[in-house]
Design an enzyme around this catalytic site. Structure first.
Site, PDB file in Angstrom:
ATOM      1  N   GLU A 100     -40.725  15.668  56.308  1.00  0.00           N
ATOM      2  CA  GLU A 100     -41.685  16.667  55.817  1.00  0.00           C
ATOM      3  C   GLU A 100     -42.245  17.485  56.975  1.00  0.00           C
ATOM      4  O   GLU A 100     -42.342  16.993  58.093  1.00  0.00           O
ATOM      5  CB  GLU A 100     -42.860  15.952  55.137  1.00  0.00           C
ATOM      6  CG  GLU A 100     -42.871  16.065  53.633  1.00  0.00           C
ATOM      7  CD  GLU A 100     -43.295  17.434  53.101  1.00  0.00           C
ATOM      8  OE1 GLU A 100     -43.138  18.464  53.793  1.00  0.00           O
ATOM      9  OE2 GLU A 100     -43.789  17.463  51.960  1.00  0.00           O
ATOM     10  N   ASP A 101     -42.642  18.710  56.670  1.00  0.00           N
ATOM     11  CA  ASP A 101     -43.297  19.541  57.685  1.00  0.00           C
ATOM     12  C   ASP A 101     -44.750  19.118  57.873  1.00  0.00           C
ATOM     13  O   ASP A 101     -45.225  18.950  58.989  1.00  0.00           O
ATOM     14  CB  ASP A 101     -43.224  21.031  57.295  1.00  0.00           C
ATOM     15  CG  ASP A 101     -43.685  21.292  55.859  1.00  0.00           C
ATOM     16  OD1 ASP A 101     -43.951  20.326  55.114  1.00  0.00           O
ATOM     17  OD2 ASP A 101     -43.772  22.474  55.480  1.00  0.00           O
ATOM     18  N   ASP A 104     -50.643  17.016  53.478  1.00  0.00           N
ATOM     19  CA  ASP A 104     -52.009  17.476  53.252  1.00  0.00           C
ATOM     20  C   ASP A 104     -52.694  16.461  52.328  1.00  0.00           C
ATOM     21  O   ASP A 104     -53.237  15.468  52.790  1.00  0.00           O
ATOM     22  CB  ASP A 104     -51.937  18.886  52.658  1.00  0.00           C
ATOM     23  CG  ASP A 104     -53.293  19.544  52.519  1.00  0.00           C
ATOM     24  OD1 ASP A 104     -54.288  18.914  52.900  1.00  0.00           O
ATOM     25  OD2 ASP A 104     -53.357  20.685  52.037  1.00  0.00           O
ATOM     26  N   ASP A 160     -45.453  28.067  55.614  1.00  0.00           N
ATOM     27  CA  ASP A 160     -45.667  29.431  55.154  1.00  0.00           C
ATOM     28  C   ASP A 160     -47.070  29.645  54.604  1.00  0.00           C
ATOM     29  O   ASP A 160     -47.796  28.695  54.296  1.00  0.00           O
ATOM     30  CB  ASP A 160     -44.685  29.764  54.022  1.00  0.00           C
ATOM     31  CG  ASP A 160     -45.059  29.044  52.726  1.00  0.00           C
ATOM     32  OD1 ASP A 160     -45.184  27.815  52.758  1.00  0.00           O
ATOM     33  OD2 ASP A 160     -45.259  29.726  51.691  1.00  0.00           O
ATOM     34  N   ARG A 166     -42.678  31.691  57.811  1.00  0.00           N
ATOM     35  CA  ARG A 166     -41.895  30.472  57.993  1.00  0.00           C
ATOM     36  C   ARG A 166     -41.036  30.511  59.256  1.00  0.00           C
ATOM     37  O   ARG A 166     -40.850  29.505  59.922  1.00  0.00           O
ATOM     38  CB  ARG A 166     -40.947  30.266  56.806  1.00  0.00           C
ATOM     39  CG  ARG A 166     -41.606  29.681  55.590  1.00  0.00           C
ATOM     40  CD  ARG A 166     -40.541  29.128  54.659  1.00  0.00           C
ATOM     41  NE  ARG A 166     -40.980  29.061  53.289  1.00  0.00           N
ATOM     42  CZ  ARG A 166     -41.726  28.079  52.770  1.00  0.00           C
ATOM     43  NH1 ARG A 166     -42.096  27.077  53.538  1.00  0.00           N
ATOM     44  NH2 ARG A 166     -42.087  28.096  51.520  1.00  0.00           N
TER      45      ARG A 166
HETATM   46  P1  IMP Z   1     -49.636  18.015  49.694  1.00  0.00           P
HETATM   47  O1  IMP Z   1     -48.910  17.707  48.425  1.00  0.00           O
HETATM   48  O2  IMP Z   1     -51.062  18.379  49.471  1.00  0.00           O
HETATM   49  O3  IMP Z   1     -49.493  16.949  50.763  1.00  0.00           O
HETATM   50  O4  IMP Z   1     -49.064  19.360  50.255  1.00  0.00           O
HETATM   51  C1  IMP Z   1     -47.780  19.452  50.589  1.00  0.00           C
HETATM   52  C2  IMP Z   1     -47.311  20.855  50.833  1.00  0.00           C
HETATM   53  O5  IMP Z   1     -48.356  21.848  50.868  1.00  0.00           O
HETATM   54  C3  IMP Z   1     -46.678  20.900  52.184  1.00  0.00           C
HETATM   55  O6  IMP Z   1     -45.370  20.381  52.130  1.00  0.00           O
HETATM   56  C4  IMP Z   1     -46.737  22.364  52.479  1.00  0.00           C
HETATM   57  O7  IMP Z   1     -45.687  23.014  51.845  1.00  0.00           O
HETATM   58  C5  IMP Z   1     -48.049  22.813  51.862  1.00  0.00           C
HETATM   59  N1  IMP Z   1     -49.110  22.865  52.890  1.00  0.00           N
HETATM   60  C6  IMP Z   1     -50.148  22.026  53.045  1.00  0.00           C
HETATM   61  N2  IMP Z   1     -50.910  22.389  54.095  1.00  0.00           N
HETATM   62  C7  IMP Z   1     -50.318  23.479  54.619  1.00  0.00           C
HETATM   63  C8  IMP Z   1     -50.633  24.328  55.759  1.00  0.00           C
HETATM   64  O8  IMP Z   1     -51.608  24.140  56.511  1.00  0.00           O
HETATM   65  N3  IMP Z   1     -49.776  25.361  55.980  1.00  0.00           N
HETATM   66  C9  IMP Z   1     -48.691  25.611  55.193  1.00  0.00           C
HETATM   67  N4  IMP Z   1     -48.366  24.832  54.145  1.00  0.00           N
HETATM   68  C10 IMP Z   1     -49.169  23.789  53.858  1.00  0.00           C
HETATM   69 MG    MG Z   2     -43.589  21.802  52.115  1.00  0.00          MG
END
Ligand code: IMP
Ligand code: MG
Length: 181
Positions: A100-101, A104, A160, A166
Site C-alpha cells: 500500500e502507498d 489512513d 493523488d 500521482r
Molecule cells: P483508508 O481506507 O482510510 O486507510 O484510506 C486508504 C486510501 O485513501 C489510501 O490508499 C489512499 O488512496 C487514500 N489516502 C489516504 N490519505 C491520503 C493522503 O494523505 N494522500 C493521498 N491519498 C490518501
Molecule cells: Mg490508495
C-alpha cells in the site's frame, strides 16, 4: 467573480530519500521471505510506483498481482468498500505481501485483508510506505512501515488529490487552493 488560487505543495520526502527507504524495506522483506516464494500484491492505483520500486529491489524472483478497491466516504456508510479489480493468482498456501502507498483509517486495507484470507493463504503481511499515526484504526498489524506521518494530506509518488499529482517523483504535503469567492 470566483477566484481559484492554485494548490501549494510543500516538499516532504525527496525522490532520493524515498528510494533509500524503499531499498531498506526491500532488504528487510527479502531477508524474511528468501525461501518462501512470496506473491506481492499491489493496491491500485496509489501503490503503483512504490510497488514497482520495491519489487525490483528484491534480489530474487517473486510473483506479482494487483487489486483495486474503492472506498466511499459518503454521509451514510463510511466503511463501505467496492472491489474494482480482484486478484487473479491462486493464493492458497502462498505467502502474501500486500503493498500500500498510505494507511489512513485502515478501512480499505481491512477489507482487503479479510478478502485475501478467504483465499486461504499460508500467510499475509502488509507493507505501507506511509502510515498516518493518529487515525489508524486497523486491527491487523502492519509489519513493514516506511514512515509514520502526522495527519496531513500528502501527494506524489502514487498519491493523488482528486486524480492529480500521482506522477510527481517526490512526496509533498498539499495545501489546497482557495475556492472561495
Ligand atoms: P483508508 O481506507 O482510510 O486507510 O484510506 C486508504 C486510501 O485513501 C489510501 O490508499 C489512499 O488512496 C487514500 N489516502 C489516504 N490519505 C491520503 C493522503 O494523505 N494522500 C493521498 N491519498 C490518501
Ligand atoms: Mg490508495
Amino acid at each position: 467573480m470566483n477566484k481559484k488560487n492554485s494548490d501549494i505543495l510543500h516538499p516532504r520526502f525527496s525522490q532520493e530519500e524515498i528510494l533509500k527507504k524503499v531499498d531498506s524495506l526491500a532488504s528487510e522483506i527479502a531477508k524474511d521471505y528468501k525461501k518462501l516464494n512470496p506473491v506481492f500484491i499491489c493496491v491500485l492505483k496509489g501503490g503503483v510506483y512504490f510497488f514497482s520500486d520495491l519489487t525490483r529491489a528484491i534480489p530474487f524472483s517473486v510473483e506479482i498481482d494487483f487489486v483495486q478497491a474503492r472506498s466511499y466516504s459518503g454521509t451514510v456508510s463510511t466503511g463501505k468498500i467496492d472491489l474494482l479489480k480482484d486478484i487473479n493468482t491462486d493464493l492458497s498456501d502462498r505467502h502474501i505481501i500486500l503493498v500500500e502507498d498510505i494507511l489512513d483509517t485502515g478501512f480499505t486495507l481491512q477489507y482487503l485483508v479479510r478478502h485475501i484470507f478467504t483465499r486461504n493463504p499460508a500467510s499475509l503481511e502488509i507493507v505501507t510506505l506511509l502510515l498516518k499515526e493518529r487515525k489508524n484504526i486497523l486491527e491487523f498489524p502492519v509489519k513493514y512501515v516506511g514512515w509514520r506521518i502526522p495527519d496531513e494530506f500528502v501527494v506524489g509518488y502514487g498519491l493523488d488529490f482528486d486524480g492529480k499529482y500521482r506522477n510527481l517523483p517526490d512526496i509533498h504535503v498539499l495545501e489546497p487552493g482557495d475556492f472561495s469567492v
